[in-house]
Design an enzyme around this catalytic site. Sequence first.
Site, PDB file in Angstrom:
ATOM      1  N   HIS A 179       0.825  -1.214   0.000  1.00  0.00           N
ATOM      2  CA  HIS A 179       0.000   0.000   0.000  1.00  0.00           C
ATOM      3  C   HIS A 179       0.863   1.270   0.000  1.00  0.00           C
ATOM      4  CE1 HIS A 179      -3.419  -2.563   1.933  1.00  0.00           C
ATOM      5  NE2 HIS A 179      -3.127  -2.935   0.705  1.00  0.00           N
ATOM      6  N   HIS A 238      -9.478  -1.731  -4.928  1.00  0.00           N
ATOM      7  CA  HIS A 238      -8.359  -2.099  -4.063  1.00  0.00           C
ATOM      8  C   HIS A 238      -7.450  -3.129  -4.729  1.00  0.00           C
ATOM      9  CE1 HIS A 238      -6.101  -2.210  -0.368  1.00  0.00           C
ATOM     10  NE2 HIS A 238      -5.933  -3.500  -0.635  1.00  0.00           N
ATOM     11  N   ASP A 263      -3.430  -2.923  -5.175  1.00  0.00           N
ATOM     12  CA  ASP A 263      -2.437  -3.954  -4.856  1.00  0.00           C
ATOM     13  C   ASP A 263      -1.538  -4.273  -6.059  1.00  0.00           C
ATOM     14  OD1 ASP A 263      -3.119  -4.286  -2.186  1.00  0.00           O
ATOM     15  OD2 ASP A 263      -4.551  -5.906  -2.583  1.00  0.00           O
ATOM     16  N   HIS A 273      -1.878 -11.238  -4.630  1.00  0.00           N
ATOM     17  CA  HIS A 273      -0.429 -11.001  -4.552  1.00  0.00           C
ATOM     18  C   HIS A 273       0.392 -12.106  -5.202  1.00  0.00           C
ATOM     19  CE1 HIS A 273      -1.288  -7.557  -2.139  1.00  0.00           C
ATOM     20  NE2 HIS A 273      -1.975  -8.293  -1.287  1.00  0.00           N
TER      21      HIS A 273
HETATM   22 ZN   LIG Z   1      -4.100  -4.486  -0.321  1.00  0.00          ZN
END
Ligand SMILES: [Zn+2]
Length: 293
Positions: free
Chosen positions: A77, A236, A240, A263
């Site tokens: 972030h 969001h 990321d 991720h």
């Molecule tokens: Zn995040």
Amino acid sequence: MGYTLKSSVHCSGVGVHSGQPLTLRLCPALKGTGYVFERVDLEESKRFIPATFQNITNSKFNTQIGFKDVVISTVEHVLAALTACHITDMIIQIDGPEMPVMDGSSGSFVKIIQEGGLAQVSDTRSFLVLDKELFVETSYGSSIQLMPASYFSIQVVQDFKGREGVQNQFFKIEDVYCSFAEQIARARTFGFYQDAEKMWAAGLSKGASLENTVVVKEGVVMNEKGLRFDNECARHKALDIIGDFALLGYGLQLACHAQNPGHELNAMVMKALLENPGHWHIEEKLVKPSFEI
Ligand SMILES: [Zn+2]
């Protein structure tokens, strides 16, 4: 131009995993430094962790990087805020093993960057410009397709697969560097209450709360003020992607089409890029932050 900060700025909050209080300080750095995390709670010889793809140590629930057995978690972030503001060189001091989660978004980091003001460190910023398509997918059906483009654009399809009746979400941003602060920075991390209960039982996510996570229980958003955007989760996911891809060390010029990204997938895409240098080239570009400096 590449930038650093005019003066140091800081913010404090809890770590989402440990629940411990943490203070983050962003400090100006010299040209060529890149992004370097500094664990100020440790002795000098092992406190520095360069933020590079090669130093990723875990991509399960967040992105963790490490160097010489020292790690720092949830770097994405703050890195998203730095790269989106065209900051190329920065020392990121932290007094523990993870970043403060703040409100679960990049909003606080953009705010302190704007307070600190930007100082130019180089005439141009190096960009990775994609020349040929690249497609990466996981065994569980998430995928990212990268395509040549004139800007860094992202589109995200978030398919909840009917879970708790939550509607699927779609988000698209045409120019990340131009619109990050308005369209993405304030989008918070999210999760299902059922999953949070399991994490708490396993001793994880001790700092997670409605203060820093959008939580869905039986199909309903539990946060008192609801969502900041109808498609906050998809936004969001774009945040990321931007934060994880910052570990490549370049500005980006490509279109990224993502289906249920995470991720792990983001790390797979960076690996594929670095293993296929014939698909891109580096170009020096003049850049300007989207806010007054
Ligand atoms: Zn995040």
